[in-house]
Design an enzyme around this catalytic site. Structure first.
Site, PDB file in Angstrom:
ATOM      1  CD  GLN A  77      -0.203   0.985   3.287  1.00 33.21           C
ATOM      2  OE1 GLN A  77      -1.042   1.851   3.362  1.00 33.21           O
ATOM      3  NE2 GLN A  77       0.978   1.096   3.874  1.00 33.21           N
ATOM      4  CD  GLN A 124       3.229   6.813   3.812  1.00 30.55           C
ATOM      5  OE1 GLN A 124       4.351   6.527   4.231  1.00 30.55           O
ATOM      6  NE2 GLN A 124       2.987   7.933   3.146  1.00 30.55           N
ATOM      7  CB  SER A 125       4.534  -0.500   1.271  1.00 31.34           C
ATOM      8  OG  SER A 125       5.440  -1.581   1.345  1.00 31.34           O
ATOM      9  CG  ASN A 126       7.231   0.400   6.964  1.00 33.57           C
ATOM     10  OD1 ASN A 126       7.418   1.610   7.025  1.00 33.57           O
ATOM     11  ND2 ASN A 126       6.349  -0.233   7.734  1.00 33.57           N
ATOM     12  CB  ALA A 139       7.205  -0.259  -1.345  1.00 32.47           C
TER      13      ALA A 139
END
Ligand SMILES: *Cc1c(COP(=O)(O)O)cnc(C)c1O
Length: 316
Positions: free
Chosen positions: A73, A75-77, A79
């Protein structure tokens, strides 16, 4: 069984991460609470995904990939850390994210822009069409590309946390329980499989911060990892333990999570995040209140990072 050392792996993290006792929290909980500092894995803002990426990006390199895709999503850490690790290794990260959560240039999206990352959004309910888009973009580029699933949670990624159990076993303290956040299942899968293989006296509990069916997802990732390890270890779904910690929903702050963030900050000077570690630690505090742990038990909390989210999502 194959040894973990026989897998291709690129050193990205500063490992082993420290373990220390939380003296003030232990007093509050009436048991021995310890913390594994996987927020200090040494790249980006640290976090659990680095352990998985050591295996996944080694596989990408081995396959000659120039482009690495992943998703999550907004705010994916995971990613953000994939982009950071790709930058270090000289591969081009392309993030195709789900239009869900905080979309402004804050938190992880800010960090991604500092790394000049190609970030795209798709407004879709499931990840299937995102994986198709990766193939479309990858083929059109004419370059070799590698796809990492959401959270890096497949059998290969989970090996990072199987190995974390080896690491813990060498750090000199035995644990009755290990509690970790569970967001896509790979961390819990790796720890549970690692404990089953190398630390059978320890019970691993995943605190579910999303509403996906982890009762099936997590054992499935464990079976995938068993196949890679060429072990015929049987994984029974009911030997994989979960507690609910999602509250009002994934990435929506919960009362228990916010309370846990404040308790940790006030007593130990450590900052949990509202999406994963705050909610999971809230679940640990609740289990302690409910008398799940004995006074002389040793309970290890996996502090899996997530600081990026703390600067994007309001904690009341
Ligand atoms: C991704 C993530 C988790 C959850 O790990 P999974 O392996 O996806 O279940 C926990 N904490 C943080 C900070 C994360 O970024």
């Amino acid at each position: 069984m194959k040894s973990l050392d026989s897998f291709k792996r690129i050193k990205l993290g500063t490992l082993p991460t420290p373990i220390h006792r939380l003296d003030n929290i232990s007093r509050i909980c009436g048991t021995n609470v310890w913390i594994k500092r996987d927020d200090l894995t040494g790249i980006g803002l640290g976090g659990n995904k680095v352990r998985k990426l050591e295996f996944l990006l080694a596989d990408a390199k081995e396959q000659g990939a120039e482009i690495v895709f992943t998703t999550g999503q907004a705010q994916s850490n995971h990613a953000m850390l994939t982009a950071a690790c790709c930058r270090r290794l000289g591969m081009e990260p392309i993030l195709i994210l789900k239009k869900r959560g905080v979309m402004g240039k804050k938190g992880n999206l800010l960090l991604e822009s500092l790394m000049d990352t190609d970030v795209r959004f798709m407004d879709v309910p499931t990840y299937d069409s995102i994986y198709e888009e990766m193939d479309r973009v990858g083929k059109a580029s004419g370059k070799k590309y590698y796809k990492i699933p959401c959270g890096g949670s497949n059998g290969l990624g989970a090996l990072g946390y199987v190995d974390c159990i080896n690491e813990i076993s060498k750090q000199g303290q035995a644990f009755d329980y290990i509690v970790c956040p569970e967001g896509s299942g790979g961390t819990h899968a790796g720890l549970s499989l690692g404990a089953k293989l190398f630390m059978p006296e320890t019970t691993v509990i995943g605190a579910k911060v999303d509403t996906d069916p982890f009762e099936q997802i997590t054992p499935e990732i464990m079976r995938e990892a068993c196949k890679l390890l060429e072990t015929d270890t049987k994984i029974n779904d009911d030997e994989v333990y979960h507690v609910d910690a999602a509250g009002p929903g994934y990435a929506i702050p919960s009362e228990e999570g916010n309370e846990a963030i404040k308790i940790m900050a006030h007593n130990e000077g450590l900052f949990l995040d509202p999406v994963y570690t705050g909610k999971a630690f809230g679940a640990l505090l609740k289990m302690a209140r409910e008398g799940r742990f004995k006074p002389d038990d040793n309970v290890l909390f996996i502090y899996s990072g997530g600081a990026g989210g703390l600067f994007a999502i309001d904690v009341e």
